[in-house]
Enzyme design. Structure first.
Site, mmCIF file in Angstrom:
data_model
loop_
_atom_site.group_PDB
_atom_site.id
_atom_site.type_symbol
_atom_site.label_atom_id
_atom_site.label_comp_id
_atom_site.label_asym_id
_atom_site.label_seq_id
_atom_site.Cartn_x
_atom_site.Cartn_y
_atom_site.Cartn_z
ATOM 1 N N HIS A 20 -6.094 -2.236 -9.640
ATOM 2 C CA HIS A 20 -5.617 -1.557 -8.435
ATOM 3 C C HIS A 20 -4.121 -1.753 -8.301
ATOM 4 C CE1 HIS A 20 -4.679 -4.871 -5.538
ATOM 5 N NE2 HIS A 20 -5.481 -5.562 -6.340
ATOM 6 N N CYS A 21 -3.495 -0.828 -7.558
ATOM 7 C CA CYS A 21 -2.088 -0.981 -7.191
ATOM 8 C C CYS A 21 -2.023 -1.150 -5.687
ATOM 9 C CB CYS A 21 -1.259 0.206 -7.689
ATOM 10 S SG CYS A 21 -1.744 1.778 -6.972
ATOM 11 N N ILE A 22 -0.989 -0.640 -5.059
ATOM 12 C CA ILE A 22 -0.781 -0.919 -3.645
ATOM 13 C C ILE A 22 -1.713 -0.099 -2.749
ATOM 14 C CG2 ILE A 22 1.010 0.814 -3.233
ATOM 15 C CD1 ILE A 22 1.142 -2.789 -1.998
#
Length: 651
Positions: free
Chosen positions: A25-27
């Site tokens: 995942h990212c932000i």
């Protein structure tokens, strides 16, 4: 549906655990590599409560979650029983065609505007003081102030050399040296002494041209310099690059510039002047009517930057402009007329306040708040502003209105319409044109009927949880966004709605980019909220307001903050920069830390990140957009300095 249930459904609809090869995942997003894309039930995932959007991009399947992504991923990771990993994605598409041309012109001319606008305003003030008899042209005070007023235009090639070098990504000091050769006394004196015999270099003639105040030659020269520098740099060994690269580059570039490119650019400038004169000689008021009416649309699309080379060329060669600056003046006053009419007519307190503040800005020549906050939102006032701009534009082109300096086209720029010899006829034409635009737009807006903004319904809708399948335009569910793992917060009760504006200041210095222009649908379709993007010119991010750091990404490329009055902001440095796993980023704050506006949050290495194939365009997003009636960018084009007002939130 709590986080565990949501993660289970995402895994199931992605084709099950056997179809997922990687997950991370990212932000704001869950990211997956999948074996078979046809097993992913895209629409069903988009419809899940807690999912803002989903899409395939490059080699990934991405599910947009928003602020809760880390919590959802934690549950998802437990179920997949694998560590998160990352695959580097393809480089995003670059601008092409007319967009590339406009992007280049904007990137070159916008950074130098403070210098030419400031000196241009001084030129207008001097003209006014001379006309009023407050200062004599023979006085020492006038001579010093006049040298300041004329310096930016006289040495315009130096200013353009720096901004062009930044745009074409070549050494600024070598570009300045290139500009210095154009203005070197050997060339300038030969022109002033009217030498008929050209200077020769290797038997080739060097045309004698006056490059002071020139525009096109230095831009073309720096563009050539960027290619020559990259080519030469490949062949020079590292230890001696600093000695030989710049020398060889200049020895190649300068003769080509003086023999071919400089004269070519000079002729382009001459024909721009001829073209402008022909346009007004043959079309007369029609040009002003069309451009005056359409100028708001031209500004919104960034097409007004296409006029900049011709405008500066006319100011340097003719001493005045008859196109962009006068037309922009009446168009801006037309916006002011429309929003001031809205201020008088509307019964909505929020809209009345926005109309007043944006009307004052429009009088000063800044129309973006009026456009995006009032006229476009209500539509009918926007049509009225087009009519007013067309009326004023037709008049000023019929009388041949001239602007004798470069400044932001507002009421403060009116002294620039006083003739160089103190003549006031042109000034009175400017006042009449401004009055026509304002009065026509103001009157038509009062006569038209528009739907009043229903503040109560807008606020209720933002808390009702209505959301479309794609998660792009409909407001995000407030209850869903605020839920914990086990329970949902009670619905919001609206007791009273009062206008409240929140300010977000720019966390970076760089070139503004509309979200819709980004290649990532998560941002371009506003799945995570409204805002604007900035292409950074330096590797520093500062706090956009006084508030608290609510999250720092493990990969250090993104930071979330909450202001003391409740604005949630995401600053996401680069697209797909999560793939760098924190390399080239250096965070200066931690989660929970209180920060003040302008305090350093993050530093990053621009050159290293670009070399890794990452697009550095940085979205600045209000992630709790549904809590507001609107999120309005204060300006949408050009270069914005750090700590300048960037966004307004209105509730």
């Amino acid at each position: 549906m709590n986080n565990r249930e949501l993660s289970k459904e995402i895994i199931r609809l992605t084709g099950g655990q056997e179809n997922i090869t990687q997950a991370w995942h990212c932000i704001t997003r869950l990211r997956f590599n999948v074996r078979e894309e046809n097993k992913v039930q895209l629409e069903q995932i988009r419809a899940l409560d807690g999912v803002l959007g989903a899409q395939f991009q490059s080699d990934q399947f991405q599910v947009v979650i928003g602020n809760k992504v880390a919590a959802v991923y934690e549950e998802l990771e437990d179920q997949l029983k694998q560590d998160g990993s990352v695959k580097v994605e393809a480089e995003p598409q670059r601008s092409r065609g007319i967009n590339a041309v406009l992007d280049t012109i904007s990137g070159i001319f916008t950074p130098i505007l403070p210098a030419i606008v400031g000196t241009g305003m001084l030129k207008g003030i001097l003209a006014l003081l001379v006309t009023l008899g407050a200062i004599q042209e023979t006085s020492g005070e006038y001579q010093i102030l006049a040298s300041i007023a004329n310096a930016a235009f006289y040495f315009l090639p130096f200013l353009l050399a720096v901004s062009s070098a930044r745009k074409f990504k070549v050494n600024e000091y070598i570009a300045l040296t290139l500009a210095g050769t154009l203005l070197y006394p050997t060339i300038l004196n030969a022109y002033l002494e009217n030498h008929l015999e050209p200077i020769r270099f290797l038997s080739l003639p060097v045309s004698i041209v006056n490059y002071t105040q020139s525009v096109i030659p230095i831009i073309l020269g720096v563009w050539l310099l960027s290619y020559v520098h990259r080519w030469v740099d490949r062949f020079i060994p590292g230890p001696v690059k600093v000695i030989f690269t710049s020398m060889i580059v200049l020895v190649i570039t300068v003769p080509i510039l003086l023999i071919a490119i400089g004269p070519l650019g000079n002729y382009i400038g001459i024909y721009l002047e001829i073209g402008t004169s022909w346009l007004f000689a043959h079309s007369g008021p029609l040009t002003g009517i069309v451009l005056g009416g359409l100028m708001p649309l031209i500004v919104m699309t960034g097409m007004h930057y296409a006029f900049f080379p011709g405008t500066l060329q006319n100011l340097s060669k003719l001493g005045y402009d008859v196109l962009l600056l006068p037309i922009n003046l009446v168009a801006n006053m037309s916006q002011a007329g429309a929003v001031m009419a809205v201020f008088l007519k509307t019964k909505d307190k929020s809209m009345k306040s926005i109309a007043l503040s944006s009307g004052i800005s429009a009088f000063l020549g800044i129309t973006e708040p009026a456009l995006y906050g009032v006229t476009l939102k209500l539509k009918k006032p926007f049509y009225a502003s087009i009519i007013g701009g067309a009326a004023g534009g037709g008049f000023i082109t019929a009388v041949g209105l001239k602007c004798f300096g470069f400044a932001v086209p507002g009421l403060l720029s009116l002294p620039l319409y006083i003739g160089p010899n103190g003549g006031m006829t042109n000034f009175w034409y400017a006042l009449i044109g401004v009055s026509i635009s304002f009065v026509v737009s103001f009157t038509v807006t009062l006569l038209l009927k528009w739907d009043e903004p229903n503040t109560l319904q807008a606020a209720a809708a933002s808390s009702s949880g209505q959301e479309n399948a794609a998660g792009s335009e409909a407001p995000t569910s407030t209850a869903s966004a605020k839920q914990s793992d086990q329970e949902v917060s009670p619905p919001v009760t609206v007791h009273s709605i009062e206008e409240k504006k929140g300010e977000v200041f720019s966390p970076l210095t760089g070139e503004l980019v509309l979200l819709k222009e980004l290649p990532d649908p998560t941002f371009s379709e506003e799945m995570t909220g409204k805002g604007i993007a900035i292409y950074p010119q330096e590797g520093r991010v500062t706090a956009p307001f006084d508030g608290t750091v609510t999250m720092v990404a493990k990969s250090k490329h993104a930071i979330m903050l909450t202001s003391f009055n409740g604005i949630d902001i995401l600053i996401h440095v680069g697209l797909n920069s999560v793939s760098l796993k924190g390399k080239f980023f250096d965070t200066k704050v931690v989660t929970g830390q209180r920060v003040s506006k302008g305090e350093l949050l993050l530093e990053f290495d621009i050159e290293a990140i670009q070399a890794a194939g990452i697009d550095l365009v940085t979205p600045v997003i209000v992630t709790n957009t549904p809590d507001y009636l609107d999120v309005v960018p204060v300006q949408v084009k050009g270069v914005i300095p750090m700590n300048e007002l960037l966004l307004l939130t209105v509730r």
